[in-house]
Design a protein around this motif. Structure first.
Motif, PDB file in Angstrom:
ATOM      1  N   ALA A  19     -61.023 -10.409 -63.316  1.00 20.00           N
ATOM      2  CA  ALA A  19     -60.776 -10.626 -64.747  1.00 20.00           C
ATOM      3  C   ALA A  19     -60.097  -9.401 -65.368  1.00 20.00           C
ATOM      4  O   ALA A  19     -59.164  -9.536 -66.176  1.00 20.00           O
ATOM      5  CB  ALA A  19     -62.088 -10.922 -65.469  1.00 20.00           C
ATOM      6  N   ILE A  20     -60.541  -8.212 -64.992  1.00 19.46           N
ATOM      7  CA  ILE A  20     -59.923  -6.987 -65.508  1.00 19.46           C
ATOM      8  C   ILE A  20     -58.475  -6.895 -65.044  1.00 19.46           C
ATOM      9  O   ILE A  20     -57.572  -6.549 -65.821  1.00 19.46           O
ATOM     10  CB  ILE A  20     -60.721  -5.751 -65.052  1.00 19.46           C
ATOM     11  N   SER A  21     -58.241  -7.202 -63.775  1.00 24.67           N
ATOM     12  CA  SER A  21     -56.876  -7.185 -63.239  1.00 24.67           C
ATOM     13  C   SER A  21     -55.978  -8.162 -63.986  1.00 24.67           C
ATOM     14  O   SER A  21     -54.821  -7.858 -64.303  1.00 24.67           O
ATOM     15  CB  SER A  21     -56.908  -7.523 -61.750  1.00 24.67           C
ATOM     16  N   GLY A  22     -56.512  -9.355 -64.300  1.00 23.85           N
ATOM     17  CA  GLY A  22     -55.735 -10.340 -65.050  1.00 23.85           C
ATOM     18  C   GLY A  22     -55.404  -9.865 -66.446  1.00 23.85           C
ATOM     19  O   GLY A  22     -54.300 -10.120 -66.960  1.00 23.85           O
ATOM     20  N   LEU A  23     -56.346  -9.161 -67.065  1.00 25.28           N
ATOM     21  CA  LEU A  23     -56.107  -8.617 -68.401  1.00 25.28           C
ATOM     22  C   LEU A  23     -54.971  -7.597 -68.376  1.00 25.28           C
ATOM     23  O   LEU A  23     -54.076  -7.613 -69.231  1.00 25.28           O
ATOM     24  CB  LEU A  23     -57.394  -7.974 -68.923  1.00 25.28           C
ATOM     25  N   ILE A  24     -54.992  -6.718 -67.385  1.00 31.99           N
ATOM     26  CA  ILE A  24     -53.922  -5.723 -67.249  1.00 31.99           C
ATOM     27  C   ILE A  24     -52.595  -6.420 -66.977  1.00 31.99           C
ATOM     28  O   ILE A  24     -51.554  -6.070 -67.548  1.00 31.99           O
ATOM     29  CB  ILE A  24     -54.252  -4.734 -66.116  1.00 31.99           C
ATOM     30  N   MET A  25     -52.632  -7.425 -66.117  1.00 31.42           N
ATOM     31  CA  MET A  25     -51.407  -8.123 -65.715  1.00 31.42           C
ATOM     32  C   MET A  25     -50.760  -8.859 -66.880  1.00 31.42           C
ATOM     33  O   MET A  25     -49.537  -9.041 -66.909  1.00 31.42           O
ATOM     34  CB  MET A  25     -51.709  -9.100 -64.585  1.00 31.42           C
ATOM     35  N   LEU A  77     -62.190 -19.848 -54.068  1.00 34.51           N
ATOM     36  CA  LEU A  77     -60.872 -19.245 -53.877  1.00 34.51           C
ATOM     37  C   LEU A  77     -59.962 -19.615 -55.045  1.00 34.51           C
ATOM     38  O   LEU A  77     -59.252 -18.769 -55.607  1.00 34.51           O
ATOM     39  CB  LEU A  77     -60.240 -19.728 -52.570  1.00 34.51           C
ATOM     40  N   GLY A  78     -59.987 -20.893 -55.406  1.00 32.73           N
ATOM     41  CA  GLY A  78     -59.203 -21.335 -56.556  1.00 32.73           C
ATOM     42  C   GLY A  78     -59.692 -20.719 -57.846  1.00 32.73           C
ATOM     43  O   GLY A  78     -58.902 -20.404 -58.734  1.00 32.73           O
ATOM     44  N   SER A  79     -61.010 -20.518 -57.965  1.00 30.26           N
ATOM     45  CA  SER A  79     -61.582 -19.943 -59.182  1.00 30.26           C
ATOM     46  C   SER A  79     -61.140 -18.500 -59.378  1.00 30.26           C
ATOM     47  O   SER A  79     -60.891 -18.056 -60.504  1.00 30.26           O
ATOM     48  CB  SER A  79     -63.116 -20.012 -59.122  1.00 30.26           C
ATOM     49  N   ILE A  80     -61.027 -17.752 -58.273  1.00 27.94           N
ATOM     50  CA  ILE A  80     -60.553 -16.369 -58.367  1.00 27.94           C
ATOM     51  C   ILE A  80     -59.107 -16.352 -58.863  1.00 27.94           C
ATOM     52  O   ILE A  80     -58.723 -15.554 -59.727  1.00 27.94           O
ATOM     53  CB  ILE A  80     -60.665 -15.669 -56.998  1.00 27.94           C
ATOM     54  N   CYS A 137     -56.991   2.363 -60.762  1.00 29.13           N
ATOM     55  CA  CYS A 137     -58.429   2.582 -60.980  1.00 29.13           C
ATOM     56  C   CYS A 137     -59.243   1.355 -60.573  1.00 29.13           C
ATOM     57  O   CYS A 137     -60.310   1.460 -59.951  1.00 29.13           O
ATOM     58  CB  CYS A 137     -58.691   2.929 -62.439  1.00 29.13           C
ATOM     59  N   ASN A 138     -58.726   0.176 -60.918  1.00 29.94           N
ATOM     60  CA  ASN A 138     -59.420  -1.074 -60.592  1.00 29.94           C
ATOM     61  C   ASN A 138     -59.556  -1.241 -59.074  1.00 29.94           C
ATOM     62  O   ASN A 138     -60.621  -1.594 -58.561  1.00 29.94           O
ATOM     63  CB  ASN A 138     -58.650  -2.241 -61.199  1.00 29.94           C
ATOM     64  N   ALA A 139     -58.466  -0.975 -58.355  1.00 34.69           N
ATOM     65  CA  ALA A 139     -58.495  -1.085 -56.888  1.00 34.69           C
ATOM     66  C   ALA A 139     -59.422  -0.036 -56.282  1.00 34.69           C
ATOM     67  O   ALA A 139     -60.105  -0.301 -55.283  1.00 34.69           O
ATOM     68  CB  ALA A 139     -57.087  -0.942 -56.328  1.00 34.69           C
ATOM     69  N   GLY A 140     -59.453   1.147 -56.882  1.00 35.44           N
ATOM     70  CA  GLY A 140     -60.331   2.200 -56.383  1.00 35.44           C
ATOM     71  C   GLY A 140     -61.800   1.826 -56.502  1.00 35.44           C
ATOM     72  O   GLY A 140     -62.605   2.074 -55.591  1.00 35.44           O
ATOM     73  N   TRP A 187     -70.148 -11.583 -57.791  1.00 31.01           N
ATOM     74  CA  TRP A 187     -69.893 -11.411 -59.221  1.00 31.01           C
ATOM     75  C   TRP A 187     -69.027 -10.188 -59.487  1.00 31.01           C
ATOM     76  O   TRP A 187     -68.273 -10.160 -60.464  1.00 31.01           O
ATOM     77  CB  TRP A 187     -71.197 -11.346 -60.009  1.00 31.01           C
ATOM     78  N   HIS A 188     -69.100  -9.172 -58.603  1.00 28.37           N
ATOM     79  CA  HIS A 188     -68.201  -8.017 -58.732  1.00 28.37           C
ATOM     80  C   HIS A 188     -66.737  -8.459 -58.642  1.00 28.37           C
ATOM     81  O   HIS A 188     -65.868  -7.978 -59.391  1.00 28.37           O
ATOM     82  CB  HIS A 188     -68.464  -6.999 -57.623  1.00 28.37           C
ATOM     83  N   LEU A 189     -66.466  -9.359 -57.701  1.00 22.28           N
ATOM     84  CA  LEU A 189     -65.094  -9.828 -57.489  1.00 22.28           C
ATOM     85  C   LEU A 189     -64.562 -10.545 -58.727  1.00 22.28           C
ATOM     86  O   LEU A 189     -63.391 -10.390 -59.086  1.00 22.28           O
ATOM     87  CB  LEU A 189     -65.035 -10.755 -56.275  1.00 22.28           C
ATOM     88  N   PHE A 190     -65.421 -11.309 -59.372  1.00 20.24           N
ATOM     89  CA  PHE A 190     -64.993 -12.031 -60.570  1.00 20.24           C
ATOM     90  C   PHE A 190     -64.716 -11.065 -61.723  1.00 20.24           C
ATOM     91  O   PHE A 190     -63.732 -11.232 -62.454  1.00 20.24           O
ATOM     92  CB  PHE A 190     -66.051 -13.067 -60.968  1.00 20.24           C
ATOM     93  N   VAL A 191     -65.546 -10.046 -61.883  1.00 14.59           N
ATOM     94  CA  VAL A 191     -65.330  -9.069 -62.958  1.00 14.59           C
ATOM     95  C   VAL A 191     -64.054  -8.276 -62.714  1.00 14.59           C
ATOM     96  O   VAL A 191     -63.217  -8.110 -63.619  1.00 14.59           O
ATOM     97  CB  VAL A 191     -66.541  -8.117 -63.077  1.00 14.59           C
ATOM     98  N   ILE A 192     -63.875  -7.790 -61.495  1.00 15.93           N
ATOM     99  CA  ILE A 192     -62.686  -6.992 -61.166  1.00 15.93           C
ATOM    100  C   ILE A 192     -61.419  -7.834 -61.280  1.00 15.93           C
ATOM    101  O   ILE A 192     -60.375  -7.367 -61.763  1.00 15.93           O
ATOM    102  CB  ILE A 192     -62.837  -6.400 -59.754  1.00 15.93           C
TER     103      ILE A 192
END
Length: 411
Positions: free
Chosen positions: A117-123, A53-56, A93-96, A110-115
């Motif tokens: 990371a992408i969300s963090g990049l956008i943020m 949870l903390g890692s996410i 798109c990421n949420a979709g 691993w999907h959750l970690f990739v998604i």
């Protein structure tokens, strides 16, 4: 008398652009809160690990540390409205994609970690732009404090609806529908940005990106008031705001509840924050915000300690309300004070540093808090977090006079 007081508390809505933004965010933020709760519950359901949870949380904020200050330079150069339209589209798109993976039962950790990371990049581009864009939507500096407070009220009033709705949906349907609804909700804020007419900045930084970045960092380092506020943000974000990664543990393992319990606890934070935001929205003077920062850190710290000691849901819910009130008071006061002091020509860079510290230190804070809870337990970790906020508030109080003078000279 009463109607005049209400108009004063809502005066930022007299600006058309801000009114459009407020309306779009009212829809979009409900979806954001639904996804936040559903994501934490999904991670804990799939892994049963407080550390993950903390890692996410760590991964979501990590790009902010690397790109935040650089993004601030670009924000001072680019069309901020177009930047926000782009980031909101990418979030949708990421949420979709996430909803499709969950609804088709193909989701893996691993999907959750990739998604994430992408969300963090956008943020890393979205958050500092959003903070800076408030001043573009509300050019009257006298209404800026009110706009920031109303943003916080909106953010936290939707926190009352989103998590509670997500808890209901997750308990009865599953997490996938929450992600889908969040994806659709972004259409409202994208439409709001599309309907705005915003004047371009009168000053744009010129020169090499690295030189502009150094200029922003030098300004922060040499401005005592800004530096002191950011130190308070650093400590309370690292140890205080990271408590949120432990809420699934508190809901399920300490209070023996389910996703609905987590939803109510999260909504309790929103209720306290909304009350604090309404209180701050009626303020017309920036001087005195330094006292609000001390008050907020103290109440948030006390609330976290009480949550760590509580084993009864009604008491825990009351403590969450107090914690939400405290953090709302603290964060809004800090944000408004910085935006009041900083000149327009450096606003993007300074606010990117602010968001980098606010969310970036929360990156390591989430990882640290998750590790601490795994090593000891969640209640001990919450007590330590609360004590850290109390100490930070005390240290900040020693510099109140300097902050007050800076606010007085800027207004």
């Amino acid at each position: 008398m009463r109607s005049a007081r209400i108009r004063k508390s809502l005066r930022a809505l007299e600006h058309r652009n801000y009114r459009l933004y407020f309306s779009g965010q009212m829809v979009s933020l409900v979806g954001t809160w639904m996804q936040g709760l559903a994501m934490s519950w999904l991670v804990y359901r799939l892994t049963g690990s407080a550390f993950l949870l903390g890692s996410i949380g760590f991964l979501n904020s990590l790009p902010m540390l690397a790109l935040g200050p650089v993004a601030g330079v670009m924000i001072d150069r680019w069309d901020r409205r177009k930047v926000l339209m782009t980031t909101q589209t990418l979030f949708a798109c990421n949420a979709g994609i996430l909803s499709a993976l969950v609804l088709t039962n193909r989701i893996q950790v691993w999907h959750l970690f990739v998604i994430t990371a992408i969300s963090g990049l956008i943020m890393s581009f979205d958050m500092p732009t959003r903070q800076t864009f408030v001043a573009d939507m509300v050019p009257d500096r006298a209404d800026l404090m009110n706009a920031i407070a109303l943003n916080s009220v909106l953010f936290n009033s939707t926190r009352l609806i989103g998590p509670a709705a997500a808890g209901f949906v997750v308990a009865r349907v599953g997490e996938g529908l929450c992600f889908l609804l969040n994806s659709v909700s972004y259409l409202a804020v994208i439409a709001a940005f599309a309907g705005m007419t915003v004047a371009p900045p009168t000053e744009r930084p010129a020169g090499h990106l690295a030189a502009q970045l150094r200029e922003g960092l030098t300004y922060v380092r040499e401005t005592h008031a800004i530096r002191t506020i950011l130190m308070l943000v650093l400590i309370t974000s690292f140890m205080g705001m990271s408590y949120q990664v432990l809420m699934p543990v508190v809901a399920r393992d300490i209070l023996r509840g389910d996703a609905s319990t987590l939803g109510f606890l999260t909504s309790g934070v929103g209720l306290g924050a909304m009350v604090a935001g309404l209180r701050l929205a009626s303020r017309t003077r920036a001087v005195g915000l330094e006292k609000q920062s001390v008050l907020g850190a103290s109440l948030a710290g006390a609330g976290l300690i009480a949550i760590g000691l509580s084993r009864w849901f009604p008491v825990s819910l009351a403590c969450m309300i107090l914690t939400g009130f405290g953090f709302m008071t603290l964060n809004s006061a800090n944000n408004t004070a910085i935006q009041t002091i900083v000149p327009d020509s450096r606003r993007g860079r300074v606010m990117s540093i602010y968001t980098t510290i606010f969310f970036g230190t929360n990156t390591f804070g989430s990882l640290f808090v998750g590790s601490l809870a795994q090593r000891f337990n969640a209640p001990v970790t919450l007590v330590v977090s609360g004590a850290s906020c109390l100490c930070a508030g005390f240290l900040f109080s020693l510099h109140k006079a300097d902050i007050r003078r800076a606010l007085a000279s800027a207004t």
